[in-house]
Design an enzyme around this catalytic site. Structure first.
Site, PDB file in Angstrom:
ATOM      1  N   GLN A   1      59.320 -68.411  12.046  1.00 53.20           N
ATOM      2  CA  GLN A   1      59.279 -69.000  13.079  1.00 53.20           C
ATOM      3  C   GLN A   1      61.202 -69.412  12.720  1.00 53.20           C
ATOM      4  OE1 GLN A   1      56.028 -71.539  13.122  1.00 53.20           O
ATOM      5  NE2 GLN A   1      56.143 -71.590  15.048  1.00 53.20           N
TER       6      GLN A   1
ATOM      7  N   CYS B   1      52.809 -74.175  20.444  1.00 54.86           N
ATOM      8  CA  CYS B   1      53.452 -73.795  19.441  1.00 54.86           C
ATOM      9  C   CYS B   1      55.172 -74.158  19.604  1.00 54.86           C
ATOM     10  CB  CYS B   1      53.424 -72.630  19.652  1.00 54.86           C
ATOM     11  SG  CYS B   1      54.160 -71.178  18.700  1.00 54.86           S
ATOM     12  N   LEU B   2      55.678 -74.178  18.469  1.00 58.61           N
ATOM     13  CA  LEU B   2      57.518 -74.338  18.673  1.00 58.61           C
ATOM     14  C   LEU B   2      58.118 -73.060  19.290  1.00 58.61           C
ATOM     15  CD1 LEU B   2      57.797 -76.559  15.238  1.00 58.61           C
ATOM     16  CD2 LEU B   2      57.630 -77.379  17.972  1.00 58.61           C
TER      17      LEU B   2
ATOM     18  N   HIS C   1      46.618 -70.516  13.577  1.00 60.17           N
ATOM     19  CA  HIS C   1      47.540 -70.153  14.349  1.00 60.17           C
ATOM     20  C   HIS C   1      48.445 -69.782  13.292  1.00 60.17           C
ATOM     21  CE1 HIS C   1      50.092 -71.555  17.712  1.00 60.17           C
ATOM     22  NE2 HIS C   1      51.360 -71.643  16.590  1.00 60.17           N
ATOM     23  N   GLU C   2      49.250 -70.156  12.302  1.00 54.67           N
ATOM     24  CA  GLU C   2      50.353 -70.563  11.194  1.00 54.67           C
ATOM     25  C   GLU C   2      50.338 -68.775  10.727  1.00 54.67           C
ATOM     26  OE1 GLU C   2      52.599 -71.516  11.702  1.00 54.67           O
ATOM     27  OE2 GLU C   2      51.710 -73.418  13.131  1.00 54.67           O
TER      28      GLU C   2
ATOM     29  N   HIS D   1      51.242 -66.293  12.387  1.00 56.97           N
ATOM     30  CA  HIS D   1      52.800 -66.164  12.087  1.00 56.97           C
ATOM     31  C   HIS D   1      53.543 -65.350  10.922  1.00 56.97           C
ATOM     32  CE1 HIS D   1      54.301 -68.261  15.145  1.00 56.97           C
ATOM     33  NE2 HIS D   1      53.761 -69.903  15.287  1.00 56.97           N
TER      34      HIS D   1
ATOM     35  N   GLY E   1      53.134 -77.628  12.469  1.00 60.32           N
ATOM     36  CA  GLY E   1      53.039 -76.532  11.398  1.00 60.32           C
ATOM     37  C   GLY E   1      54.774 -75.736  11.867  1.00 60.32           C
TER      38      GLY E   1
HETATM   39 ZN    ZN Z   1      53.337 -71.443  16.416  1.00 62.51          ZN
END
Ligand code: ZN
Length: 173
Positions: free
Chosen positions: A51, A92-93, A134-135, A138, A46
Site C-alpha cells: 500500500q 481499507c486505507l 485482509h493484509e 495486499h 493494518g
Molecule cells: Zn487494505
C-alpha cells in the site's frame, strides 16, 4: 518520522505481488517505523508494504483500541485457517470511505519473522484474524473490493476516480 503516501484503488501498483524481505536491516526497520506512523495517522488497523508502494512481504498491524500493541509480520505465511467463516464489513486505507462485507475464516495461524528475525507463530481470531487475512491479500496484489460483485466494484472505482480528480482540481485552485 517519515509519512508515506498510501496508494489508492484503482492504482495498478496495488496489484503487484510482493517479494520476500531479503534481510531485516536498518532500511527495513526504518520502513516499519514509517509504516506505523502512516497507519496510526490514518487511523487504520493494518498496513501492507504494498500500500506504500514497497513490494516486499511486510505488514504492520495494531487492532488494539489503545493503539499500543504494534505487530510486525515479515514474510508472513498463513499456515492454518479455520473452515468456519463469517461475513463482516471491511474497509481499507487504500479504498477510503468504502465498507462492505467480505467472507473470512474466523481464526488463522500465521507464521512470520519479527524485527529480530525470530520466527513466530501467531494464533489470531476475531478482528485480528480478519485484519491478517485482509493484509495478506495486499501482498498478493489483491484489494478487498475484488471480492465484491463487478457492479459494486465498478461503482467504487468510478467514485474513487472522481474523488481523486476533485481533490486534484481543488489542490490546483
Ligand atoms: Zn487494505
Amino acid at each position: 518520522m517519515t509519512q508515506l503516501t498510501i496508494l489508492r484503488y484503482p492504482d495498478p501498483r496495488l496489484h503487484t505481488v510482493a517479494k520476500p524481505v531479503a534481510a531485516i536491516d536498518a532500511r527495513v526497520r526504518q520502513l516499519v517505523d514509517a509504516m506505523f506512523q502512516t497507519m496510526y495517522d490514518a487511523e487504520g488497523i493494518g498496513l501492507a508494504a504494498t500500500q506504500v508502494d514497497v513490494h516486499e512481504r511486510l505488514l504492520v498491524i495494531d487492532v488494539s483500541e489503545t493503539r499500543d500493541q504494534p505487530l510486525v509480520l515479515i514474510n508472513p505465511e498463513i499456515v492454518w485457517a479455520s473452515a468456519e467463516t463469517r461475513i463482516g464489513d471491511e474497509g481499507c486505507l487504500s479504498v477510503p470511505g468504502i465498507y462492505d462485507g467480505v467472507e473470512r475464516s474466523l481464526s488463522v495461524k500465521v507464521e512470520a519473522l519479527d524485527l529480530d528475525g525470530q520466527r513466530q507463530v501467531h494464533a489470531a481470531e476475531g478482528m485480528l484474524a480478519v485484519c491478517i487475512q485482509h493484509e495478506m491479500d495486499h501482498l498478493m496484489g489483491k484489494v478487498f473490493v475484488e471480492y465484491l460483485s463487478p457492479l459494486k466494484r465498478n461503482r467504487i472505482k468510478t467514485k474513487l476516480v472522481k474523488q481523486k480528480k476533485d481533490e486534484e482540481r481543488d489542490a490546483v485552485r
